[in-house]
Design a protein around this motif. Structure first.
Motif, PDB file in Angstrom:
ATOM      1  N   ARG A 197       0.845  -1.187   0.000  1.00  0.00           N
ATOM      2  CA  ARG A 197       0.000   0.000   0.000  1.00  0.00           C
ATOM      3  C   ARG A 197       0.884   1.242   0.000  1.00  0.00           C
ATOM      4  O   ARG A 197       1.960   1.255   0.596  1.00  0.00           O
TER       5      ARG A 197
ATOM      6  N   GLY B 268      -3.364  -5.269   3.570  1.00  0.00           N
ATOM      7  CA  GLY B 268      -1.954  -4.968   3.748  1.00  0.00           C
ATOM      8  C   GLY B 268      -1.069  -6.158   3.449  1.00  0.00           C
ATOM      9  O   GLY B 268       0.082  -6.227   3.889  1.00  0.00           O
TER      10      GLY B 268
ATOM     11  N   ASP C 250       2.214   2.477   3.254  1.00  0.00           N
ATOM     12  CA  ASP C 250       3.053   1.572   4.039  1.00  0.00           C
ATOM     13  C   ASP C 250       4.427   2.227   4.224  1.00  0.00           C
ATOM     14  O   ASP C 250       4.994   2.763   3.271  1.00  0.00           O
TER      15      ASP C 250
ATOM     16  N   LEU D 127      -4.536  -4.027  -0.896  1.00  0.00           N
ATOM     17  CA  LEU D 127      -5.314  -2.838  -0.533  1.00  0.00           C
ATOM     18  C   LEU D 127      -6.107  -3.043   0.747  1.00  0.00           C
ATOM     19  O   LEU D 127      -6.132  -2.189   1.636  1.00  0.00           O
TER      20      LEU D 127
ATOM     21  N   GLN E 225      -3.166   3.817  -5.365  1.00  0.00           N
ATOM     22  CA  GLN E 225      -3.078   3.511  -3.932  1.00  0.00           C
ATOM     23  C   GLN E 225      -1.998   2.478  -3.609  1.00  0.00           C
ATOM     24  O   GLN E 225      -1.760   2.159  -2.442  1.00  0.00           O
ATOM     25  N   LEU E 226      -1.342   1.948  -4.640  1.00  0.00           N
ATOM     26  CA  LEU E 226      -0.313   0.934  -4.437  1.00  0.00           C
ATOM     27  C   LEU E 226       1.038   1.445  -4.904  1.00  0.00           C
ATOM     28  O   LEU E 226       1.132   2.342  -5.737  1.00  0.00           O
TER      29      LEU E 226
END
Length: 283
Positions: A168, A229, A171, A226, A243-244
């Motif tokens: 993610r 995690g 992260d 997503l 989002q990644l």
């Protein structure tokens, strides 16, 4: 002289530019330049005068262009007549469910152009079967990724891709320039269903047993990252949702893109498929 090399020569002669010819042929420029140099060695004379702005034909090149066009036209007529006599030939191609690989699009364009009379059937498979139905006799040849159990199969490498870890974007590790597998040992990883090729499973789990959610497709892997995690792995260079993030894995062996078919299968359509694939995937 191979017909394929003559087609390369005609493209360069008509475009008078290696870069434009490579684009027209859906291939990269270095293998095209090498093919023309080999052709010049076979002929024993230069075919082009090179300059920074492009190329011009030599007198020998002009003669060869006329002959090559006539020969290729005749070859096309032969192919049409033979195909009509034999009926419609069919090849079934298995493709691993990874639609973001640009090599597949180049391969499709090259195959349609060089084999217009062939009935092409596609079988896309999920991540649980890296041979895409080949062992079950559902496809003639597969475009996929190694490693997997290669017994009774013939495998031709087409390209290698470095692999990264998909995380993610929020992260903390996503901001790193590179990671080692040991740094992900405390994370949950995706799993393939029971019965999946163990060599394939081990590779995508970084070479050791892991725990995590079971997935069957690329999109399920991304959704697991997503929502949970979960650690995912993917070849570098593939498009990902915003989002990644993907971080290169320093100690992960690269992923091999391969063409695979059953040992002993003498189908001539497979041989021509492999020849085209090696050009389409060449970088």
């Amino acid at each position: 002289m191979e017909l394929r090399t003559l087609r390369y020569f005609v493209a360069v002669a008509e475009e008078l530019h290696f870069g434009r010819a490579a684009t027209r042929l859906h291939m990269s420029q270095p293998p095209l330049s090498r093919a023309i140099k080999h052709l010049e060695a076979d002929v024993g004379s230069l075919l082009f005068v090179r300059s920074p702005t492009g190329v011009t034909l030599t007198p020998v090149g002009s003669v060869l262009l006329d002959e090559a066009r006539a020969l290729l036209d005749h070859a096309d007529r032969v192919r049409v007549r033979v195909s009509a006599a034999a009926g419609v030939a069919t090849i079934t191609i298995g493709i691993l469910g990874d639609g973001t690989d640009p090599g597949v699009a180049r391969m499709a364009a090259a195959y349609r152009r060089s084999r217009p009379g062939i009935d092409i059937r596609i079988r896309e498979t999920d991540l649980t079967d890296p041979t895409c139905g080949l062992r079950a006799g559902m496809v003639d040849v597969a475009l996929t990724r190694a490693p997997f159990d290669e017994r009774a199969l013939t495998v031709r490498a087409l390209r290698t891709d470095p692999v990264g870890v998909v995380l993610r974007a929020d992260d903390p590790l996503a901001r790193r320039d590179g990671l080692r597998l040991a740094e992900l040992s405390d994370r949950r990883w995706f799993q393939f269903p029971q019965g999946t090729d163990p060599i394939w499973q081990s590779y995508w789990n970084g070479g050791r047993p892991r725990e995590g959610p079971v997935v069957r497709a690329v999109q399920e892997c991304l959704q697991a990252v997503l929502w949970n995690g979960t650690v995912g792995l993917a070849p570098l260079g593939h498009d990902l949702p915003a989002q990644l993030a993907v971080v290169p894995l320093i100690d992960m062996p690269p992923s091999r893109v391969v063409a695979v078919w059953n040992v002993g299968d003498t189908n001539p359509l497979i041989r021509s498929f492999i020849e085209i694939a090696r050009t389409a995937y060449c970088h």
